[in-house]
Design a protein around this motif. Structure first.
Motif, PDB file in Angstrom:
ATOM      1  N   ALA A  14       2.466  13.491  10.758  1.00 45.59           N
ATOM      2  CA  ALA A  14       2.272  13.391   9.332  1.00 45.59           C
ATOM      3  C   ALA A  14       3.388  12.673   8.668  1.00 45.59           C
ATOM      4  N   GLY A  15       2.703  11.501   7.827  1.00 41.93           N
ATOM      5  CA  GLY A  15       3.690  10.522   6.992  1.00 41.93           C
ATOM      6  C   GLY A  15       4.366   9.485   7.857  1.00 41.93           C
ATOM      7  N   THR A  16       4.458   9.612   9.130  1.00 41.06           N
ATOM      8  CA  THR A  16       5.067   8.434  10.013  1.00 41.06           C
ATOM      9  C   THR A  16       4.150   7.207  10.421  1.00 41.06           C
ATOM     10  N   GLY A  17       2.637   7.736  10.470  1.00 38.82           N
ATOM     11  CA  GLY A  17       1.744   6.575  10.986  1.00 38.82           C
ATOM     12  C   GLY A  17       2.235   6.123  12.296  1.00 38.82           C
ATOM     13  N   ILE A  18       2.533   7.023  13.215  1.00 39.20           N
ATOM     14  CA  ILE A  18       2.724   6.720  14.668  1.00 39.20           C
ATOM     15  C   ILE A  18       2.239   7.830  15.548  1.00 39.20           C
ATOM     16  N   SER A  21       2.730  11.639  20.224  1.00 40.14           N
ATOM     17  CA  SER A  21       3.072  11.539  21.771  1.00 40.14           C
ATOM     18  C   SER A  21       3.649  10.585  22.167  1.00 40.14           C
ATOM     19  N   ALA A  22       3.922   9.388  21.364  1.00 39.27           N
ATOM     20  CA  ALA A  22       4.309   8.003  21.617  1.00 39.27           C
ATOM     21  C   ALA A  22       5.883   8.297  21.557  1.00 39.27           C
ATOM     22  N   LEU A  23       6.730   8.941  20.912  1.00 39.65           N
ATOM     23  CA  LEU A  23       8.033   8.953  20.947  1.00 39.65           C
ATOM     24  C   LEU A  23       8.513  10.427  21.314  1.00 39.65           C
ATOM     25  N   ALA A  24       9.437  10.435  21.906  1.00 42.24           N
ATOM     26  CA  ALA A  24      10.154  11.631  22.334  1.00 42.24           C
ATOM     27  C   ALA A  24      11.490  11.728  21.184  1.00 42.24           C
ATOM     28  N   LYS A  25      11.722  13.079  21.322  1.00 38.57           N
ATOM     29  CA  LYS A  25      12.759  13.381  20.097  1.00 38.57           C
ATOM     30  C   LYS A  25      14.119  12.686  20.816  1.00 38.57           C
ATOM     31  N   PRO A  26      14.959  12.160  19.869  1.00 36.21           N
ATOM     32  CA  PRO A  26      14.898  12.362  18.370  1.00 36.21           C
ATOM     33  C   PRO A  26      14.369  11.298  17.612  1.00 36.21           C
ATOM     34  N   PHE A  27      13.613  10.403  18.375  1.00 33.67           N
ATOM     35  CA  PHE A  27      12.838   9.310  17.644  1.00 33.67           C
ATOM     36  C   PHE A  27      12.052   9.627  16.492  1.00 33.67           C
ATOM     37  N   ILE A  28      11.107  10.817  16.694  1.00 35.51           N
ATOM     38  CA  ILE A  28      10.682  11.233  15.609  1.00 35.51           C
ATOM     39  C   ILE A  28      11.070  12.704  15.395  1.00 35.51           C
ATOM     40  N   LYS A  30      11.628  15.744  12.307  1.00 33.54           N
ATOM     41  CA  LYS A  30      11.449  16.069  10.792  1.00 33.54           C
ATOM     42  C   LYS A  30      10.917  15.067   9.884  1.00 33.54           C
ATOM     43  N   GLY A  31       9.636  14.498  10.731  1.00 32.22           N
ATOM     44  CA  GLY A  31       8.951  13.458   9.999  1.00 32.22           C
ATOM     45  C   GLY A  31       9.498  11.993   9.793  1.00 32.22           C
ATOM     46  N   PHE A  60      13.710   1.677   4.557  1.00 32.99           N
ATOM     47  CA  PHE A  60      13.877   3.188   4.466  1.00 32.99           C
ATOM     48  C   PHE A  60      13.335   3.578   3.014  1.00 32.99           C
ATOM     49  N   GLN A  61      13.878   2.576   1.991  1.00 38.18           N
ATOM     50  CA  GLN A  61      13.445   3.137   0.529  1.00 38.18           C
ATOM     51  C   GLN A  61      12.090   2.876   0.401  1.00 38.18           C
ATOM     52  N   ASN A  62      11.217   1.843   0.706  1.00 41.58           N
ATOM     53  CA  ASN A  62       9.835   1.908   0.375  1.00 41.58           C
ATOM     54  C   ASN A  62       8.996   2.793   1.136  1.00 41.58           C
ATOM     55  N   SER A  63       9.604   3.318   2.306  1.00 38.89           N
ATOM     56  CA  SER A  63       8.879   4.257   3.105  1.00 38.89           C
ATOM     57  C   SER A  63       9.055   5.703   2.528  1.00 38.89           C
ATOM     58  N   GLY A  64       9.974   5.631   1.609  1.00 40.25           N
ATOM     59  CA  GLY A  64      10.314   7.110   0.972  1.00 40.25           C
ATOM     60  C   GLY A  64      11.090   8.005   1.874  1.00 40.25           C
ATOM     61  N   GLY A  65      11.943   7.060   2.992  1.00 41.48           N
ATOM     62  CA  GLY A  65      12.894   7.794   3.784  1.00 41.48           C
ATOM     63  C   GLY A  65      12.219   8.171   5.122  1.00 41.48           C
TER      64      GLY A  65
END
Length: 363
Positions: A14-18, A21-28, A30-31, A60-65
């Motif tokens: 949700a909200g990341t567009g990726i 399963s592609a990225l292990a924590k901490p790369f994703i 809390k969204g 960062f800014q244009n993606s809403g963080g």
């Protein structure tokens, strides 16, 4: 799990567009998609380092963080010259650099940074955006797993700083100079020695005799490095780099796994920096040139025509050699110079006469 392994058709976080399963924590977490950008410049270096950070901040800014990019200066995560390999191999996500540094990967990368007597910044922008340059750049990057885009330009450069005067092409024989890409190969064929070292090592190398000359960018950046304190002779114009592009490279698997929205955010941030950096360099170079004119330790001179003629002839030879190495190299070469020659005709009709008229009116 390899953070570069994308599963086509997987649901998106949700909200990341990726793909989740592609990225292990901490790369994703809390969204938030956390990425690493490596650069070819010292951290926060005026113009170049600042430009890399501005790109990250805009994203960062244009993606809403939602997309957080940590920027690493040269040597902080990988050496400057290893930035491409880090992104292609997935140990970093993005690089900010100049694509002629990847000369050893494929010599056609030079066309997407700067070539001697090539395009100005405005001409390069036109070719990439409207003349087929981006499509060729994409084709080149696919083989290495990297997506490329324009992300800055230093504009017209100086020819360089020299510890001894250059009176003719004969003075290039034996010259040890920091100069990258095709220009470095041209210098080698003219009897000199081309060296590529980090920016913050240039002044010391010239002071201790390790280098006889160095080109970096222009008055603003060069004076920040202290080149005016270790070399007496400063030559212009920068015929070797008339408009030096800076690029954003993104791991291709990462790029293809992003949503259209997030791709647009990243592309928009790079496009904005392409404009901002050129304006920044033009403004500060003009201010620094005024300061340099008052500095008694430097003599500024136009490069002798003999040197520029010899460089031009040898550059054509080098470029023709590159164009013959592969079908893609040939197509890039043909497209690049067809665009340059076409826009040169327009400049000769519009820009050059206007500049001559303005200088005459203000004299």
């Amino acid at each position: 799990m390899d953070r570069r392994t994308f599963i086509k058709g997987a649901s998106f976080a949700a909200g990341t567009g990726i793909a989740t399963s592609a990225l292990a924590k901490p790369f994703i977490a809390k969204g938030i998609l956390e990425l690493r950008m490596v650069t070819c410049w010292p951290k926060d270096f005026p113009g170049l380092g600042e430009g890399a950070q501005r790109i990250a901040d805009r994203i960062f800014q244009n993606s809403g963080g939602r997309i957080l990019i940590k920027v690493y200066g040269a040597g902080q995560l990988v050496p400057a010259q290893e930035s491409f390999d880090a992104v292609a191999g997935g140990s970093a996500d993005l690089y900010h650099g100049a694509d002629y540094y990847w000369h050893d990967k494929h010599k056609a990368y030079n066309y997407f940074a700067s070539v001697p007597f090539g395009m100005t910044a405005d001409e390069f922008n036109a070719w990439v955006r409207f003349g087929g340059g981006q499509q060729l750049w994409d084709e080149l990057g696919v083989a290495y797993g990297v997506k490329h885009m324009m992300a800055g330009n230093t504009g017209q450069q100086l020819a360089g700083w020299f510890t001894r005067p250059i009176n003719s092409a004969q003075d290039l024989i034996g010259l040890r100079m920091r100069i990258p890409g095709i220009s470095g190969e041209v210098l080698r064929r003219l009897g000199g020695s081309a060296v590529t070292i980090a920016a913050d090592e240039l002044a010391l190398a010239m002071k201790t005799g390790g280098l006889d000359a160095a080109e970096w960018i222009g008055p603003w950046s060069d004076m920040r490095l202290g080149l005016h304190k270790v070399a007496k002779y400063c030559y212009y114009p920068g015929f070797h780099e008339p408009g030096s592009a800076r690029s954003l490279g993104i791991n291709l698997s990462l790029w293809e796994g992003l949503s259209k929205e997030d791709r647009a955010i990243i592309q928009g941030a790079a496009d904005a920096e392409n404009d901002v950096m050129l304006g920044q360099f033009n403004w500060h170079n003009a201010q620094a040139l005024s300061q340099l004119a008052k500095y008694s330790g430097v003599t500024m001179m136009e490069m002798p025509q003999d040197v520029m003629d010899a460089f031009s002839v040898m550059a054509r030879e080098v470029l023709l050699d590159i164009s013959s190495e592969s079908e893609l190299s040939r197509r890039i070469h043909m497209s690049y110079f067809a665009a340059r020659d076409n826009m040169e005709r327009w400049s000769a009709t519009s820009y050059l006469p206007y500049m001559a008229a303005r200088m005459k009116a203000n004299s």
